[in-house]
Design an enzyme around this catalytic site. Structure first.
Site, PDB file in Angstrom:
ATOM      1  CD  GLU A 161      -2.970   0.534   2.135  1.00  0.00           C
ATOM      2  OE1 GLU A 161      -4.030  -0.603   2.677  1.00  0.00           O
ATOM      3  OE2 GLU A 161      -2.575   1.095   3.342  1.00  0.00           O
ATOM      4  CG  ASP A 162       1.112   2.827   3.429  1.00  0.00           C
ATOM      5  OD1 ASP A 162       0.948   3.550   2.587  1.00  0.00           O
ATOM      6  OD2 ASP A 162       1.589   2.599   4.861  1.00  0.00           O
TER       7      ASP A 162
HETATM    8  N1  LIG Z   1      -3.009   6.494  15.057  1.00  0.00           N
HETATM    9  C1  LIG Z   1      -2.584   6.531  13.701  1.00  0.00           C
HETATM   10  N2  LIG Z   1      -2.383   6.081  12.431  1.00  0.00           N
HETATM   11  C2  LIG Z   1      -1.997   6.676  12.135  1.00  0.00           C
HETATM   12  C3  LIG Z   1      -0.991   7.757  12.092  1.00  0.00           C
HETATM   13  N3  LIG Z   1       0.005   8.004  10.818  1.00  0.00           N
HETATM   14  C4  LIG Z   1      -0.654   7.130  10.354  1.00  0.00           C
HETATM   15  N4  LIG Z   1      -1.925   6.225  10.171  1.00  0.00           N
HETATM   16  C5  LIG Z   1      -2.456   5.735   9.431  1.00  0.00           C
HETATM   17  O1  LIG Z   1      -3.541   6.027   9.601  1.00  0.00           O
HETATM   18  C6  LIG Z   1      -4.904   5.646   9.047  1.00  0.00           C
HETATM   19  C7  LIG Z   1      -6.030   5.880   9.040  1.00  0.00           C
HETATM   20  O2  LIG Z   1      -5.860   7.303   8.402  1.00  0.00           O
HETATM   21  P1  LIG Z   1      -6.281   8.267   6.954  1.00  0.00           P
HETATM   22  O3  LIG Z   1      -6.647   9.320   7.042  1.00  0.00           O
HETATM   23  O4  LIG Z   1      -8.857   7.916   7.785  1.00  0.00           O
HETATM   24  O5  LIG Z   1      -7.560   6.976   6.726  1.00  0.00           O
HETATM   25  P2  LIG Z   1      -6.333   6.114   4.956  1.00  0.00           P
HETATM   26  O6  LIG Z   1      -4.866   6.792   5.081  1.00  0.00           O
HETATM   27  O7  LIG Z   1      -6.256   5.557   4.573  1.00  0.00           O
HETATM   28  O8  LIG Z   1      -6.816   7.631   3.805  1.00  0.00           O
HETATM   29  C8  LIG Z   1      -4.668   4.644   9.228  1.00  0.00           C
HETATM   30  O9  LIG Z   1      -4.409   3.138   8.653  1.00  0.00           O
HETATM   31  P3  LIG Z   1      -5.738   2.527   8.701  1.00  0.00           P
HETATM   32  O10 LIG Z   1      -7.091   3.207   7.952  1.00  0.00           O
HETATM   33  O11 LIG Z   1      -6.193   1.843   9.646  1.00  0.00           O
HETATM   34  O12 LIG Z   1      -5.129   1.288   7.629  1.00  0.00           O
HETATM   35  P4  LIG Z   1      -3.481   0.392   7.352  1.00  0.00           P
HETATM   36  O13 LIG Z   1      -3.330   1.552   6.632  1.00  0.00           O
HETATM   37  O14 LIG Z   1      -2.698   0.872   8.823  1.00  0.00           O
HETATM   38  O15 LIG Z   1      -3.631  -0.792   7.503  1.00  0.00           O
HETATM   39  C9  LIG Z   1      -3.299   4.456  10.429  1.00  0.00           C
HETATM   40  O16 LIG Z   1      -2.538   3.343  10.372  1.00  0.00           O
HETATM   41  C10 LIG Z   1      -0.523   7.889  13.505  1.00  0.00           C
HETATM   42  O17 LIG Z   1      -0.125   8.985  13.596  1.00  0.00           O
HETATM   43  N5  LIG Z   1      -1.992   8.165  14.576  1.00  0.00           N
END
Ligand SMILES: Nc1nc2c(ncn2[C@@H]2O[C@H](COP(=O)(O)OP(=O)(O)O)[C@@H](OP(=O)(O)OP(=O)(O)O)[C@H]2O)c(=O)[nH]1
Length: 182
Positions: free
Chosen positions: A57-58
């Site tokens: 993904e990243d």
């Molecule tokens: N709590 C937190 N989250 C962070 C941070 N930096 C990056 N993230 C990531 O941000 C995602 C949620 O951000 P959004 O803006 O809602 O969604 P998106 O990146 O998918 O567009 C989470 O992924 P996810 O959608 O839950 O899935 P995944 O990509 O981790 O698998 C999380 O892993 C941080 O500092 N704190």
């Protein structure tokens, strides 16, 4: 050993990437997810997938590379945790929730380990910065609440109480604390 290989590979591939709120290296998140899976007694392949779960993904790493280096089981786990970023947030999060309902225990465990670290971090950052934390994400409090609450229900769905890893309770507690009971 596959865990060490995945750890080194992920650290290199995610080099320079930072977490959105804390600004800490992205790798810290991967380490936390892998450690949760290791402590819960999952196989080496599942722990390796913990390190690699965001790599397709990243980063520029491809599924073919992961498949060649780590094998079929690992690449399937990583793909199950990868979203199609070309879709709108609501559509891809809905897809993630729907897929989680019928996923294997290993995939559910990976999702829950990921959410354990994200929600633990959110709780810590919310205590420090208050509601400003929601501004770091593509959607605010209401949609984040919808996502986390429904995803939690989805990972519990279809599991026998006896097979639920104990850290799922910690994810539930974090989500209730962040977003209220449901
Ligand atoms: N709590 C937190 N989250 C962070 C941070 N930096 C990056 N993230 C990531 O941000 C995602 C949620 O951000 P959004 O803006 O809602 O969604 P998106 O990146 O998918 O567009 C989470 O992924 P996810 O959608 O839950 O899935 P995944 O990509 O981790 O698998 C999380 O892993 C941080 O500092 N704190």
């Amino acid at each position: 050993m596959i865990i060490t290989k995945a750890k080194k590979f992920a650290e290199k591939a995610h080099q320079g990437q930072l977490r959105k709120i804390s600004g800490t290296p992205y790798f810290t998140h991967l380490e936390n997810v892998a450690l949760t899976l290791f402590n819960a007694g999952f196989s080496n392949n599942v722990v390796a997938a913990g390190y690699l779960h965001d790599i397709i993904e990243d980063t520029k790493v491809t599924k073919l590379q992961i498949s060649n280096l780590f094998g079929n089981e690992v690449v399937e786990l990583v793909l199950a945790n990868s979203e199609n970023k070309s879709l709108e947030w609501e559509e891809r999060k809905n897809e993630t929730i729907e897929k989680a309902k019928t996923a294997s225990l290993e995939i559910k465990a990976l999702i829950a380990a990921d959410k354990l670290d994200n929600t633990s971090d959110l709780l810590k950052q919310h205590r420090l910065h208050g509601d400003e934390v929601w501004s770091y994400f593509n959607r605010g409090f209401d949609k984040q609440a919808w996502y986390y609450q429904n995803l939690l229900e989805a990972v519990y769905y279809g599991l026998d109480n006896s097979e639920v890893p104990s850290y799922f309770i910690d994810v539930k507690r974090n989500i209730e604390e962040l977003f209220g009971g449901f």
